[in-house]
Enzyme design. Structure first.
Site, PDB file in Angstrom:
ATOM      1  N   HIS A  10       0.817  -1.215   0.000  1.00 22.02           N
ATOM      2  CA  HIS A  10       0.000   0.000   0.000  1.00 22.02           C
ATOM      3  C   HIS A  10       0.855   1.272   0.000  1.00 22.02           C
ATOM      4  O   HIS A  10       2.053   1.245   0.304  1.00 22.02           O
ATOM      5  CB  HIS A  10      -0.920   0.015   1.233  1.00 22.02           C
ATOM      6  CG  HIS A  10      -0.166   0.040   2.528  1.00 22.02           C
ATOM      7  ND1 HIS A  10       0.406   1.185   3.050  1.00 22.02           N
ATOM      8  CD2 HIS A  10       0.122  -0.943   3.415  1.00 22.02           C
ATOM      9  CE1 HIS A  10       1.001   0.912   4.193  1.00 22.02           C
ATOM     10  NE2 HIS A  10       0.858  -0.383   4.441  1.00 22.02           N
ATOM     11  N   GLU A  83      -2.184  -7.022   7.510  1.00 22.25           N
ATOM     12  CA  GLU A  83      -0.843  -6.924   8.076  1.00 22.25           C
ATOM     13  C   GLU A  83      -0.724  -7.797   9.320  1.00 22.25           C
ATOM     14  O   GLU A  83      -1.724  -8.237   9.899  1.00 22.25           O
ATOM     15  CB  GLU A  83      -0.544  -5.453   8.415  1.00 22.25           C
ATOM     16  CG  GLU A  83       0.834  -5.184   9.003  1.00 22.25           C
ATOM     17  CD  GLU A  83       1.983  -5.590   8.093  1.00 22.25           C
ATOM     18  OE1 GLU A  83       2.176  -6.798   7.892  1.00 22.25           O
ATOM     19  OE2 GLU A  83       2.704  -4.691   7.608  1.00 22.25           O
TER      20      GLU A  83
END
Length: 211
Positions: A10, A83
């Site tokens: 990202h 994550e």
């Protein structure tokens, strides 16, 4: 023709700038991160992706959505691409973590956080699951997070855990390219910010030709 997977991290967030452990915290892209996502989308759309799948956290999803708009594809969501959970460390800076947990800091093991092997397994499984939807020559773009992608790639390549640290991290909106050939997955590009170039060298024919 073999299947390929682009693993895209990202764009930048304010917590990235402040060196805060993000983990499962749902942090948005900052202005720089939005620009990074736009640039990455313009490049990766040229590869004509077949599928786009993203972590459910907004920093990843918004990065994926930028590509989806350019490529004309919907973005699927998979929570297994999140994550690594940071437990008690989420929201803290590296300096704060080092001061409060010096022993755990050296091992980078957060109290209440996820074990690296669990993250590696769930990300690897997600990539394999979505890649299984590709036909020959298909391209999957997986949009996720720095630690999650690095660990998942290591597991996908079959690297022993003691060698996982040999694979460097991914910068914001940088990507790695994996190919599923006759002998399993292999890494073609890592932490790239430009489109992959054809490889021609004096290496073995299998390595050069991608078989």
């Amino acid at each position: 023709m073999s299947r390929r997977v682009v693993c895209l991290r990202h764009g930048q967030t304010q917590w990235n700038v402040e060196k805060r452990f993000q983990g499962h915290s749902d942090i948005a892209l900052d202005e720089t991160g939005v620009a990074q996502a736009t640039r990455a989308a313009s490049l990766l759309a040229a590869l004509r992706p077949t599928l786009i799948v993203s972590s459910d956290l907004r920093r990843a999803y918004d990065t994926a959505a930028a590509l989806g708009r350019v490529a004309g594809l919907d973005v699927s969501v998979d929570k297994d691409l999140r994550e690594r959970g940071g437990g008690e460390w989420e929201g803290l800076t590296q300096a704060e973590i080092k001061a409060g947990w010096p022993v755990q800091y050296d091992a980078w093991e957060a109290p209440g956080g996820e074990d690296v092997t669990d993250v590696a397994d769930r990300v690897r499984d997600a990539v394999v699951r979505w890649a299984g939807r590709l036909g020959d020559g298909g391209l999957l773009v997986v949009v996720s997070h720095g630690a999650a992608l690095r660990l998942g790639i290591c597991r996908l390549l079959g690297l022993p855990q003691e060698h996982w640290s040999a694979l460097g991290g991914l910068g914001n909106c940088s990507w790695s390219v994996l190919e599923d050939g006759r002998r399993g997955w292999r890494l073609l590009e890592h932490n790239a910010g430009t489109l992959p170039e054809p490889v021609s060298s004096d290496d073995s024919p299998m390595v050069t030709a991608g078989v």
